[in-house]
Design an enzyme around this catalytic site. Structure first.
Site, PDB file in Angstrom:
ATOM      1  N   CYS A  37      51.932 -17.404  28.031  1.00 44.37           N
ATOM      2  CA  CYS A  37      50.914 -16.513  27.464  1.00 44.37           C
ATOM      3  C   CYS A  37      49.548 -17.206  27.484  1.00 44.37           C
ATOM      4  CB  CYS A  37      51.385 -16.084  26.064  1.00 44.37           C
ATOM      5  SG  CYS A  37      50.597 -14.619  25.365  1.00 44.37           S
ATOM      6  N   THR A  38      48.768 -17.069  26.420  1.00 46.47           N
ATOM      7  CA  THR A  38      47.436 -17.679  26.421  1.00 46.47           C
ATOM      8  C   THR A  38      47.474 -19.184  26.157  1.00 46.47           C
ATOM      9  OG1 THR A  38      47.152 -17.053  24.106  1.00 46.47           O
ATOM     10  CG2 THR A  38      46.246 -15.555  25.755  1.00 46.47           C
TER      11      THR A  38
END
Lengths: 229, 229
Positions: free
Chosen positions: A104-105
């Protein structure tokens, strides 16, 4: 199999997204020969973005040398850009590790640590462009491999990512055993997991809701990139 | 949308499987109008089957009345059969809830509380037959709906299960927004998530490794069923 454990460390930081962390954790924790740690700045419980707290199993100071570093994402990721202790740990662990990875981030934290320059990486679809802010090359793949950098897309991509990692380290059969153990034969009731397949009004509504947060995150990413020089 | 929150309580018990819990938790926690609690016997951190501890957000005594009870599974589930406080909480919460639900072997805890009699339910594939021990009807579905009883299959089925629940409570669009937010467009690197599709040697090896544990679990399920009378 090598007798030496393959040591995995997952970063725990405030306001992370729990599933970014627990998806891969559950794949790794019983993979043959894996030893898995949840590593935070201190031993104090770390609260996720909803306030649920997890107790770290190691700290930046006590963690063993890692064979694989994995950085999850979540709303608190921009705070991590601005935390020199966290960035220092990420840089040091990454320099010694065989694999540097994210879900993800979490890839943006790797970016803020200066680890994405000239490299292909994945992120959550809504934040993917920010990989370029840190000098990396945004890639739409769900699991992206560029040399020793392995990055997963948004949240649930961490499960696919971790199975790919186990297959590389211990072979396909080990990964398949983890997959069967976790009964990972996904059957989502809708085909709305990507902006390419979700109904347009679903994409629009989610985007509109996220945009103020994303605008802030973009600014903080730019400032973090500027600090890297 | 109704202004009243839809109150979800997920049971936290020792040696649960974290992903059984966190998959649905992450779907529910930002579903529109949902209020989600992690409920344990006391406020002390509860360790999963690998020793990682999560801090409860409510206790059996402090939890609000639930609209939906969700019981995850994991290796510690047979200890829960023998814990009258836990079974008592499950019975009482289930009696008042609109929906009674589980993920993975959590269905067997519902069974030990006497809540599966004559009802179709899912479980982890390797433990599915034990639903019959508690008078229920084992079902191979990944998400099984029988009246107000909604049960998911093994571990990762909890994500599909929770999207189905959100769709029922708040409509398809709300579920699709959660799915897109979690980028749930699964792409497992292998097709080994079910004993029907995994290579036979993978099923055999996993089964052989699990059998001593399953044999114990079967005995404990029989004793728990006998106590129900």
């Amino acid at each position: 199999m090598d007798d030496k454990p393959f040591v995995v460390g997952l970063l725990l930081f405030p306001r992370l997204t729990l599933l970014d962390l627990i998806g891969p954790y559950q794949v790794f924790e019983r993979a043959p020969g894996f030893e898995t740690h949840l590593i935070a700045k201190t031993t104090a419980p770390v609260a996720d973005s909803s306030g649920v707290a997890l107790v770290p199993t190691a700290t930046f100071a006590s963690a063993p040398q890692l064979d694989l570093l994995c950085v999850p994402g979540g709303p608190g990721e921009a705070d991590a850009y601005e935390d020199e202790d966290t960035l220092g740990f990420v840089r040091e662990a990454a320099a010694k590790a065989q694999y540097v990875t994210s879900v993800c981030t979490g890839s943006l934290i790797l970016g803020a640590a200066g680890l994405l320059r000239g490299r292909r990486a994945a992120s959550h679809w809504a934040s993917r462009e920010m990989i370029a802010t840190f000098g990396g090359i945004p890639d739409e793949g769900r699991v992206v491999v560029d040399g020793n950098l392995i990055t997963g897309g948004g949240v649930t991509a961490g499960i696919d990512f971790a199975l790919e990692v186990v297959a590389r380290i211990r072979g396909a059969e080990s990964a398949q055993m983890r997959q069967l153990s976790l009964e990972y034969a996904p059957a989502p009731p809708f085909d709305a997991g990507s902006p390419d397949t979700a109904p347009p009004q679903v994409v629009d509504k989610l985007w509109t809701g996220m945009e103020p947060f994303l605008a802030q995150r973009r600014e903080r990413a730019k400032r973090a990139a500027a600090r890297l020089g």
